[in-house]
Design a protein around this motif. Structure first.
Motif, mmCIF file in Angstrom:
data_model
loop_
_atom_site.group_PDB
_atom_site.id
_atom_site.type_symbol
_atom_site.label_atom_id
_atom_site.label_comp_id
_atom_site.label_asym_id
_atom_site.label_seq_id
_atom_site.Cartn_x
_atom_site.Cartn_y
_atom_site.Cartn_z
ATOM 1 N N GLN A 1 10.396 -4.085 -15.074
ATOM 2 C CA GLN A 1 11.172 -4.026 -16.296
ATOM 3 C C GLN A 1 10.220 -4.469 -17.381
ATOM 4 O O GLN A 1 9.266 -5.114 -17.095
ATOM 5 C CB GLN A 1 12.315 -5.000 -16.201
ATOM 6 C CG GLN A 1 13.197 -5.038 -17.352
ATOM 7 C CD GLN A 1 14.270 -6.058 -17.077
ATOM 8 O OE1 GLN A 1 14.891 -6.081 -16.119
ATOM 9 N NE2 GLN A 1 14.471 -6.864 -17.975
ATOM 10 N N ARG A 2 10.439 -4.173 -18.535
ATOM 11 C CA ARG A 2 9.501 -4.515 -19.570
ATOM 12 C C ARG A 2 9.841 -5.841 -20.198
ATOM 13 O O ARG A 2 10.709 -5.891 -21.039
ATOM 14 C CB ARG A 2 9.560 -3.459 -20.620
ATOM 15 C CG ARG A 2 8.304 -3.471 -21.413
ATOM 16 C CD ARG A 2 7.587 -2.304 -21.112
ATOM 17 N NE ARG A 2 6.239 -2.691 -21.040
ATOM 18 C CZ ARG A 2 5.265 -1.881 -21.171
ATOM 19 N NH1 ARG A 2 5.497 -0.670 -21.357
ATOM 20 N NH2 ARG A 2 4.035 -2.264 -21.082
ATOM 21 N N ARG A 3 9.165 -6.891 -19.786
ATOM 22 C CA ARG A 3 9.371 -8.188 -20.395
ATOM 23 C C ARG A 3 8.021 -8.781 -20.713
ATOM 24 O O ARG A 3 7.039 -8.335 -20.189
ATOM 25 C CB ARG A 3 10.097 -9.161 -19.450
ATOM 26 C CG ARG A 3 11.397 -8.687 -18.953
ATOM 27 C CD ARG A 3 12.155 -9.821 -18.389
ATOM 28 N NE ARG A 3 11.757 -10.123 -17.034
ATOM 29 C CZ ARG A 3 12.136 -11.213 -16.429
ATOM 30 N NH1 ARG A 3 12.833 -12.104 -17.041
ATOM 31 N NH2 ARG A 3 11.783 -11.436 -15.180
ATOM 32 N N THR A 4 7.976 -9.768 -21.515
ATOM 33 C CA THR A 4 6.721 -10.417 -21.790
ATOM 34 C C THR A 4 6.774 -11.898 -21.775
ATOM 35 O O THR A 4 7.730 -12.480 -21.401
ATOM 36 C CB THR A 4 6.227 -10.094 -23.195
ATOM 37 O OG1 THR A 4 6.729 -8.911 -23.616
ATOM 38 C CG2 THR A 4 4.752 -10.039 -23.231
ATOM 39 N N GLY B 1 10.904 -15.206 -26.866
ATOM 40 C CA GLY B 1 11.605 -13.948 -27.005
ATOM 41 C C GLY B 1 11.362 -13.303 -28.356
ATOM 42 O O GLY B 1 10.709 -13.879 -29.231
ATOM 43 N N GLU B 2 11.904 -12.107 -28.503
ATOM 44 C CA GLU B 2 11.772 -11.352 -29.746
ATOM 45 C C GLU B 2 13.095 -10.666 -30.051
ATOM 46 O O GLU B 2 13.718 -10.066 -29.177
ATOM 47 C CB GLU B 2 10.664 -10.305 -29.606
ATOM 48 C CG GLU B 2 10.465 -9.446 -30.835
ATOM 49 C CD GLU B 2 9.357 -8.423 -30.653
ATOM 50 O OE1 GLU B 2 9.180 -7.579 -31.558
ATOM 51 O OE2 GLU B 2 8.678 -8.471 -29.604
ATOM 52 N N LEU C 1 15.295 -7.842 -31.068
ATOM 53 C CA LEU C 1 15.138 -6.388 -31.080
ATOM 54 C C LEU C 1 15.986 -5.727 -32.150
ATOM 55 O O LEU C 1 15.509 -4.863 -32.889
ATOM 56 C CB LEU C 1 15.502 -5.812 -29.711
ATOM 57 C CG LEU C 1 14.616 -6.241 -28.544
ATOM 58 C CD1 LEU C 1 15.104 -5.601 -27.249
ATOM 59 C CD2 LEU C 1 13.163 -5.873 -28.803
ATOM 60 N N LYS D 1 20.244 -8.843 -30.186
ATOM 61 C CA LYS D 1 19.756 -8.578 -28.835
ATOM 62 C C LYS D 1 18.320 -9.072 -28.761
ATOM 63 O O LYS D 1 17.487 -8.705 -29.594
ATOM 64 C CB LYS D 1 19.821 -7.079 -28.545
ATOM 65 C CG LYS D 1 19.369 -6.683 -27.146
ATOM 66 C CD LYS D 1 19.520 -5.173 -26.941
ATOM 67 C CE LYS D 1 19.135 -4.750 -25.534
ATOM 68 N NZ LYS D 1 19.312 -3.278 -25.338
ATOM 69 N N LYS E 1 14.754 -9.637 -26.579
ATOM 70 C CA LYS E 1 13.869 -9.355 -25.450
ATOM 71 C C LYS E 1 13.265 -10.688 -25.020
ATOM 72 O O LYS E 1 12.524 -11.309 -25.778
ATOM 73 C CB LYS E 1 12.763 -8.397 -25.874
ATOM 74 C CG LYS E 1 11.698 -8.164 -24.819
ATOM 75 C CD LYS E 1 10.580 -7.299 -25.384
ATOM 76 C CE LYS E 1 9.465 -7.098 -24.370
ATOM 77 N NZ LYS E 1 8.371 -6.278 -24.908
ATOM 78 N N TYR F 1 11.012 -13.605 -23.161
ATOM 79 C CA TYR F 1 9.713 -13.866 -22.578
ATOM 80 C C TYR F 1 9.867 -15.052 -21.625
ATOM 81 O O TYR F 1 9.002 -15.900 -21.531
ATOM 82 C CB TYR F 1 8.697 -14.179 -23.669
ATOM 83 C CG TYR F 1 8.449 -13.035 -24.616
ATOM 84 C CD1 TYR F 1 8.625 -11.716 -24.209
ATOM 85 C CD2 TYR F 1 8.038 -13.262 -25.924
ATOM 86 C CE1 TYR F 1 8.395 -10.669 -25.075
ATOM 87 C CE2 TYR F 1 7.804 -12.212 -26.790
ATOM 88 C CZ TYR F 1 7.984 -10.913 -26.363
ATOM 89 O OH TYR F 1 7.758 -9.871 -27.218
ATOM 90 N N PHE G 1 18.229 -8.805 -20.877
ATOM 91 C CA PHE G 1 18.239 -9.166 -22.294
ATOM 92 C C PHE G 1 19.199 -10.334 -22.528
ATOM 93 O O PHE G 1 20.131 -10.563 -21.758
ATOM 94 C CB PHE G 1 18.664 -7.972 -23.161
ATOM 95 C CG PHE G 1 17.715 -6.811 -23.073
ATOM 96 C CD1 PHE G 1 16.560 -6.772 -23.834
ATOM 97 C CD2 PHE G 1 17.975 -5.768 -22.203
ATOM 98 C CE1 PHE G 1 15.685 -5.709 -23.737
ATOM 99 C CE2 PHE G 1 17.102 -4.689 -22.101
ATOM 100 C CZ PHE G 1 15.950 -4.665 -22.869
ATOM 101 N N ASP H 1 1.742 -7.817 -22.381
ATOM 102 C CA ASP H 1 2.967 -8.006 -21.611
ATOM 103 C C ASP H 1 2.620 -8.458 -20.197
ATOM 104 O O ASP H 1 1.520 -8.217 -19.703
ATOM 105 C CB ASP H 1 3.743 -6.693 -21.547
ATOM 106 C CG ASP H 1 5.241 -6.885 -21.320
ATOM 107 O OD1 ASP H 1 5.651 -8.017 -21.007
ATOM 108 O OD2 ASP H 1 5.996 -5.903 -21.452
#
Length: 208
Positions: free
Chosen positions: A13-16, A43-44, A46, A56, A58, A60, A95, A155
């Protein structure tokens, strides 16, 4: 409050980057040189979520449930870190859904789009000798034995037994499993991840 994310090197999944009692840290069975930044990115934002001021995020963080524990996060305005109240209503599908500050409308939430969210390091877990915060890894340059830079880490994907590092270079995006044979040393203080080029060529995937 919780801490920053822990990353036991793993993938997809796309996380960082950055965990509460399980903070954003990554386990690296190799040499690690660390530095101590006061704040860790967790986090960031979105986009707005709904019409009542929620956003929402994203994450980290390895432990998404940590967002329920963090009551104060920080925004970085370029010069300093400003505290902001945080209330997480739920985490779902990788998320977090959070109301920040006094946001009450979609327009309020829209102003936070793209903002990075931070936690102060005082609320992060103490790292073991073989661990490093993922948020400290983001932005580090991959450098091979010749001193050539192969891109910057953007990432860390955590979905299996081994994390996957994602880098952005002049030639596009590439990724590789975070293995000691490929990345023998991490120097967070100097923002460098050492790379064994021969081993990298065996496992890297390029998205040019």
């Amino acid at each position: 409050q919780g801490g920053d994310r822990k990353a036991p090197l793993s993938p997809p999944q796309r996380r960082t980057p950055c965990d509460t009692q399980k903070q954003f840290k990554g386990q690296h069975p190799w040499e690690v040189v660390t530095t101590m930044n006061e704040y860790l990115m967790i986090g960031e934002v979105l986009k707005p979520q709904g019409v009542r001021g929620e956003v929402k995020v994203k994450p980290y963080a390895a432990d998404l449930e940590a967002f329920h524990d963090w009551k104060t996060l920080y925004l970085h305005d370029g010069a300093s870190y400003q505290p902001i109240k945080a209330v997480c209503s739920r985490v779902h599908d990788g998320f977090a859904y959070v109301t920040l500050g006094e946001c009450k409308t979609m327009d309020d939430a829209e102003k936070l789009r793209g903002q990075k969210l931070y936690i102060d390091r005082a609320h992060a877990l103490t790292l073991a000798e073989d661990e490093v915060y993922i948020s400290d890894l983001i932005g580090c340059a991959a450098v091979d034995e010749t001193g050539a830079s192969l891109g910057k880490l953007t990432d860390v994907l955590q979905h299996g037994a081994v994390d996957v590092y994602v880098f952005q270079s002049d030639k596009g995006e590439w990724m590789a499993p975070a293995l000691k044979a490929v990345f023998p040393a991490v120097d967070v203080q100097n923002r460098v991840i050492r790379v064994v080029r021969e081993k990298l060529d065996e496992v890297a995937v390029y998205n040019e």
